[in-house]
Design an enzyme around this catalytic site. Structure first.
Site, PDB file in Angstrom:
ATOM      1  CB  CYS A 202      -0.908  -0.011   1.228  1.00 52.55           C
ATOM      2  SG  CYS A 202      -1.897   1.486   1.425  1.00 52.55           S
ATOM      3  CB  CYS A 205      -0.759   1.940   5.822  1.00 51.91           C
ATOM      4  SG  CYS A 205      -1.494   0.440   5.101  1.00 51.91           S
ATOM      5  CB  CYS A 224      -4.829  -1.248   1.849  1.00 59.08           C
ATOM      6  SG  CYS A 224      -3.799  -1.255   3.335  1.00 59.08           S
ATOM      7  CB  CYS A 227      -4.894   2.437   5.454  1.00 63.34           C
ATOM      8  SG  CYS A 227      -4.445   2.330   3.698  1.00 63.34           S
ATOM      9  CG  ASP A 344      19.836  -2.498 -13.837  1.00 59.14           C
ATOM     10  OD1 ASP A 344      19.936  -3.678 -14.240  1.00 59.14           O
ATOM     11  OD2 ASP A 344      19.529  -2.195 -12.673  1.00 59.14           O
TER      12      ASP A 344
END
Length: 434
Positions: A202, A205, A224, A227, A344
């Site tokens: 999330c 949170c 979530c 929260c 990368d």
């Protein structure tokens, strides 16, 4: 300012005479001479910006297609020139020498990292955030960094309407952190996609997200458990997806663009043209594709399909689409690590190649990191037919011309741009800036 514009226009003319794209350099010169020139050039133009990790070019091209069919005066920054210099070039080429834009609407593809800078100088009417995936870690960093850049850009344009992907926890989170009016788009489908790899937690949170349904990477009907942040019901939603079409807000539609990810692009474009009243959704159904993105070439009756891939989510989605097509294919993976690709290349290890064993007749690797690509395929039990060491794309074209099958190429950006020029000369087509 007049002299600056004349110099930039002459630079573009010279570049075109030498068959160069002239998509960035004129703007770069103009910005050196007058750093805030974009503010004056963009004044009075209805600006639609599109940013995000995947789907920017296709979403812009879809919006362009709708405008073209309505005969609306518009312009678009061509060929992926999506940083400040490219946007400035686009305005210069569509303005008078006195700095007045000749077009009513501007469609601007904006690089996520460049959005905070571009948005300082323009007054955008709409901003689409397609999604936020892990991409070019050496340049963008992790997804939280990309999201913060987009948020900074939005802070510069508080009156702009945001078009957000309701299925993406990251881009969707902007509806809570930004004060702008928001319109959301999404897909109602459960494809039993592989486990979430990019953004499992999330954004508020940090609890691990749960899913009622799942489409691509972290996209889906998320929530979530801590929260209670979750997917909102999209204002524009695609559902009932079949081989013949789909439903968008209660209306039947279809597209020749393959892959679920292109349905997200379709839905985003439909939301923009409907909310701004600049086109019709039906026109999007006739769109054939943007350069390098599901772009096809004819090889004496056999199809050569060129797919741009640059991160795990995009590559896995393209592989899933190709594996859904009937019949066997020859395939090539063109992997470069130039600056525009990202140095990368570890992202290839986060993609799943196993399914292509079912589809490929012959498989080739090419590019500056062709050996790395062949090694990655080996780890998924796939034997490479031939490794072309380096950027010998003429040799690849020779293999394509001698192939008895349709051919698909998964390519990073710089390889795609170089190959595409050779493909046009060999198979026909138009340059990306045309």
């Amino acid at each position: 300012m007049i002299i600056t514009i004349i110099i930039a226009k002459l630079t573009a003319l010279l570049l075109r005479l030498f068959n160069r794209g002239a998509t960035s350099l004129p703007g770069k010169i103009a910005l050196k001479l007058k750093y805030d020139i974009l503010t004056k050039l963009s004044r009075g133009t209805k600006i639609i910006c599109v940013t995000g990790t995947n789907g920017k070019t296709t979403t812009c091209a879809l919006i362009e297609h709708a405008l073209k069919s309505e005969n609306r005066p518009y312009f678009i920054n061509k060929g992926g020139a999506n940083m400040l210099s490219g946007v400035t070039t686009a305005f210069i080429m569509n303005s008078t020498v006195f700095g007045r834009c000749k077009k009513e609407i501007a469609i601007l593809e904006c690089d996520e990292n460049s959005l905070p800078l571009i948005s300082r100088y323009i007054d955008a009417k709409a901003l689409v955030v397609t999604n936020v995936f892990r991409d070019q870690l050496d340049r963008y960093g992790e997804v939280t960094h990309t999201l913060s850049k987009i948020k900074s850009g939005i802070d510069n344009i508080p009156e702009c309407i945001l078009f957000l992907n309701a299925d993406d926890p990251l881009s969707s989170s902007l509806r809570k952190t930004c004060k702008n009016k928001t319109i959301t788009f999404g897909i109602n489908a459960n494809l039993n996609a592989p486990a979430v790899s990019d953004s499992r937690f999330c954004p508020f949170c940090s609890a691990e997200l749960k899913y009622k349904s799942h489409t691509i990477s972290q996209l889906g009907d998320f929530f979530c458990p801590e929260c209670k942040f979750g997917r909102s019901t999209p204002d524009y939603e695609i559902s009932d997806i079949s081989k013949t079409g789909f439903i968008i807000n209660g209306r039947l539609a279809s597209t020749s663009l393959g892959g679920l990810y292109n349905l997200y692009n379709f839905c985003a474009a439909a939301a923009v043209i409907n909310e701004l009243k600049i086109g019709k959704t039906e026109e999007l159904c006739t769109f054939k594709g943007a350069f390098g993105r599901m772009e096809s070439f004819d090889n004496n009756g056999k199809t050569v399909l060129l797919l741009l891939v640059k991160n795990p989510a995009g590559l896995t989605s393209c592989i899933n689409y190709i594996c859904s097509v009937k019949g066997g294919l020859d395939m090539a993976f063109a992997l470069n690590d130039n600056d525009a690709d990202g140095r990368d290349i570890s992202w290839i290890w986060d993609s799943d190649f196993c399914r292509i064993n079912e589809k490929c007749k012959s498989i080739y690797t090419v590019g500056t990191r062709s050996l790395d690509m062949a090694l990655r395929l080996k780890y998924d039990g796939i034997k490479t037919t031939k490794i072309i060491d380096g950027e010998d794309y003429k040799r690849l074209i020779s293999l394509i011309k001698n192939s008895e099958n349709d051919f698909v190429i998964f390519s990073t950006y710089t390889a795609m741009m170089k190959m595409r020029k050779l493909f046009i000369n060999t198979f026909g087509g138009r340059e990306f800036w045309e």
